[in-house]
Design a protein around this motif. Structure first.
Motif, mmCIF file in Angstrom:
data_model
loop_
_atom_site.group_PDB
_atom_site.id
_atom_site.type_symbol
_atom_site.label_atom_id
_atom_site.label_comp_id
_atom_site.label_asym_id
_atom_site.label_seq_id
_atom_site.Cartn_x
_atom_site.Cartn_y
_atom_site.Cartn_z
ATOM 1 N N ALA A 7 0.826 -1.209 0.000
ATOM 2 C CA ALA A 7 0.000 0.000 0.000
ATOM 3 C C ALA A 7 0.857 1.254 0.000
ATOM 4 C CB ALA A 7 -0.941 -0.012 1.202
ATOM 5 N N ASN A 8 1.956 1.213 0.714
ATOM 6 C CA ASN A 8 2.883 2.341 0.727
ATOM 7 C C ASN A 8 3.566 2.500 -0.632
ATOM 8 O OD1 ASN A 8 6.151 2.930 1.498
ATOM 9 N ND2 ASN A 8 4.642 4.442 2.173
ATOM 10 N N LEU A 9 3.967 1.395 -1.227
ATOM 11 C CA LEU A 9 4.604 1.427 -2.534
ATOM 12 C C LEU A 9 3.673 2.010 -3.587
ATOM 13 C CD1 LEU A 9 7.013 0.537 -4.366
ATOM 14 C CD2 LEU A 9 5.858 -1.678 -4.581
ATOM 15 N N LEU A 10 2.381 1.688 -3.505
ATOM 16 C CA LEU A 10 1.411 2.151 -4.492
ATOM 17 C C LEU A 10 0.910 3.564 -4.209
ATOM 18 C CD1 LEU A 10 -0.549 -1.190 -4.823
ATOM 19 C CD2 LEU A 10 0.839 -0.115 -6.603
ATOM 20 N N GLY A 11 1.202 4.078 -3.016
ATOM 21 C CA GLY A 11 0.931 5.481 -2.754
ATOM 22 C C GLY A 11 -0.321 5.815 -1.988
ATOM 23 N N PHE A 12 -1.076 4.828 -1.522
ATOM 24 C CA PHE A 12 -2.258 5.201 -0.747
ATOM 25 C C PHE A 12 -2.120 4.901 0.747
ATOM 26 C CE2 PHE A 12 -3.859 0.847 -0.861
ATOM 27 C CZ PHE A 12 -3.526 0.389 -2.119
ATOM 28 N N LEU A 13 -0.890 4.658 1.188
ATOM 29 C CA LEU A 13 -0.579 4.585 2.605
ATOM 30 C C LEU A 13 0.743 5.310 2.809
ATOM 31 C CD1 LEU A 13 -1.861 3.263 5.142
ATOM 32 C CD2 LEU A 13 -0.264 1.368 4.843
ATOM 33 N N LYS B 295 -3.811 8.402 -11.802
ATOM 34 C CA LYS B 295 -3.636 8.172 -10.373
ATOM 35 C C LYS B 295 -2.301 7.520 -10.018
ATOM 36 C CE LYS B 295 -8.628 7.903 -9.684
ATOM 37 N NZ LYS B 295 -8.703 9.252 -9.101
ATOM 38 N N PHE B 296 -1.613 6.991 -11.031
ATOM 39 C CA PHE B 296 -0.312 6.372 -10.819
ATOM 40 C C PHE B 296 0.688 6.891 -11.849
ATOM 41 C CE2 PHE B 296 -3.149 2.792 -9.414
ATOM 42 C CZ PHE B 296 -2.717 2.728 -8.095
ATOM 43 N N PRO B 297 1.979 6.806 -11.533
ATOM 44 C CA PRO B 297 2.989 7.011 -12.576
ATOM 45 C C PRO B 297 2.974 5.805 -13.513
ATOM 46 C CG PRO B 297 4.038 6.268 -10.580
ATOM 47 C CD PRO B 297 2.589 6.496 -10.224
ATOM 48 N N LYS B 298 3.649 5.924 -14.647
ATOM 49 C CA LYS B 298 3.691 4.817 -15.607
ATOM 50 C C LYS B 298 4.372 3.612 -14.998
ATOM 51 C CE LYS B 298 4.931 3.690 -20.363
ATOM 52 N NZ LYS B 298 5.484 4.203 -21.650
ATOM 53 N N ASN B 299 5.480 3.832 -14.310
ATOM 54 C CA ASN B 299 6.200 2.751 -13.638
ATOM 55 C C ASN B 299 6.358 3.098 -12.160
ATOM 56 O OD1 ASN B 299 6.579 1.307 -16.036
ATOM 57 N ND2 ASN B 299 8.494 2.381 -16.476
ATOM 58 N N CYS B 300 6.492 2.087 -11.351
ATOM 59 C CA CYS B 300 6.666 2.284 -9.914
ATOM 60 C C CYS B 300 7.969 1.598 -9.504
ATOM 61 C CB CYS B 300 5.485 1.677 -9.165
ATOM 62 S SG CYS B 300 5.408 2.109 -7.423
ATOM 63 N N VAL B 301 8.900 2.361 -8.951
ATOM 64 C CA VAL B 301 10.215 1.833 -8.609
ATOM 65 C C VAL B 301 10.176 1.175 -7.227
ATOM 66 C CG1 VAL B 301 12.644 2.390 -8.234
ATOM 67 C CG2 VAL B 301 11.339 3.598 -10.010
ATOM 68 N N VAL B 302 10.595 -0.080 -7.174
ATOM 69 C CA VAL B 302 10.621 -0.817 -5.922
ATOM 70 C C VAL B 302 11.929 -0.500 -5.190
ATOM 71 C CG1 VAL B 302 10.535 -3.094 -4.853
ATOM 72 C CG2 VAL B 302 9.271 -2.661 -6.961
ATOM 73 N N PRO B 303 11.866 -0.057 -3.944
ATOM 74 C CA PRO B 303 13.096 0.252 -3.202
ATOM 75 C C PRO B 303 13.992 -0.974 -3.074
ATOM 76 C CG PRO B 303 11.169 1.107 -2.058
ATOM 77 C CD PRO B 303 10.652 0.223 -3.167
ATOM 78 N N ASP B 304 15.291 -0.738 -3.045
ATOM 79 C CA ASP B 304 16.237 -1.851 -2.934
ATOM 80 C C ASP B 304 16.029 -2.651 -1.658
ATOM 81 O OD1 ASP B 304 17.404 -1.135 -5.318
ATOM 82 O OD2 ASP B 304 18.947 0.116 -4.374
#
Length: 327
Positions: free
Chosen positions: A281-287, A313-322
């Motif tokens: 949820a944090n990665l996707l931006g709603f938490l 509502k989202f960017p094209k790609n979502c970067v996963v933290p290392d």
């Protein structure tokens, strides 16, 4: 998430059991589930196992176990059989053939004898993305010419894509305008080896199963126009579509099952379901923070985010933290 549907919302998650799900697959399943539950709708699970070389029953069973572990339950599907069974595409081939018969009767499909090498020789990848537009080489073959070619090569079947724009409002990406003919040309609905193509199977299944909402990865956004054209050709109303960002590493490489990126088997050893839900949820931006949260608690959080977030509502790609998979 649609706010004005005349019928109850009916969403679906339709994974392919070709390998263990990774984080991107889970995010897609989560968003599909949250969208349906926030609208008091029904969730359907369908197993897209058309490819006999890559999909197995064992992988499908493992996939369902992973969804159950995370709490992403379904109202209809394997283990919850109702009127729309069977739920594995490998058991629905007669339905796809029936749809092809209907399209044949309308002259909406035709046999294609082109080889991949022949197509590569006359076509360039569209927009540099590796997708080849079919130039219509077999579209105007006479019955006699098709009969002659069929003696040496089994044909695929292609859909006659109308040369006009398909417009729709994506739930997450906003207004879309796709000309299937100029992008893909006439697309395949059954391969030369007899396997039904994704575009046909997914359209027939969504139509017959009463699906009103489809949430899936952004890589499938361009092909939505193909499915909408098939819906209309078969006399059905298309569902609402929502496409979510692809998850990539910091180097821009897309997550894949093949490379076992953030495999759920690994994630299950490192997180509880509530911890993993919070991180997604944090990665996707709603938490705001990657804190533990239950699915029940996430439903109103998602609904509030959807109703207030701008479009897209989202960017094209979502970067996963290392450090995503680090405890």
């Amino acid at each position: 998430m649609s706010t004005s549907q005349p019928t109850p919302v009916r969403g679906r998650f339709a994974p392919s059991p070709s390998g263990r799900m990774h984080l991107g697959n889970l995010c897609c399943a989560l968003l599909a589930w949250l969208s349906v539950r926030s609208q008091n709708g029904e969730m359907l699970l369908r197993i897209e196992d058309l490819d006999p070389d890559r999909c197995t029953r064992e992988k499908a069973e493992l996939l369902m176990d992973d969804l159950t572990w995370l709490g992403l339950t379904w109202d209809e599907g394997p283990g919850h059989e109702r009127t729309h069974a069977p739920y594995c595409q490998s058991a629905r081939r007669e339905l796809y053939e029936s749809a092809l018969s209907e399209l044949r009767a309308k002259n909406d499909v035709y046999p294609c004898f082109c080889t991949r090498a022949e197509l590569h020789a006359v076509s360039a990848p569209h927009a540099g993305d590796g997708t080849f537009r079919y130039p219509g080489l077999c579209r105007n073959l006479t019955p006699a010419e098709a009969e002659e070619k069929s003696r040496t090569r089994r044909p695929s079947l292609r859909f006659c894509a109308p040369d006009k724009s398909v417009t729709f409002e994506d739930l997450y990406c906003g207004p879309q305008n796709i000309n299937v003919q100029s992008t893909f040309g006439d697309f395949i609905v059954r391969r030369s080896d007899g396997v039904h193509a994704y575009q046909l199977a997914v359209t027939v299944d969504d139509a017959l199963m009463g699906v009103t909402e489809v949430v899936r990865g952004r890589d499938l956004l361009p092909s939505t126009g193909c499915q909408i054209q098939l819906f209309h050709a078969l006399g059905h109303t298309p569902p609402h579509y929502g496409h979510i960002p692809l998850l990539v590493n910091r180097d821009g490489r897309r997550l894949s099952k093949r490379e076992r990126d953030l495999d759920i088997g690994v994630l299950r050893t490192r997180f509880t379901p509530e911890q993993l839900l919070g991180r997604m949820a944090n990665l996707l931006g709603f938490l705001d923070r990657p804190e533990k949260i239950t699915l029940t608690e996430l439903i109103p959080v998602y609904k509030a985010w959807y109703e207030t977030a701008d479009t897209p509502k989202f960017p094209k790609n979502c970067v996963v933290p290392d450090n995503f998979a680090i405890k």
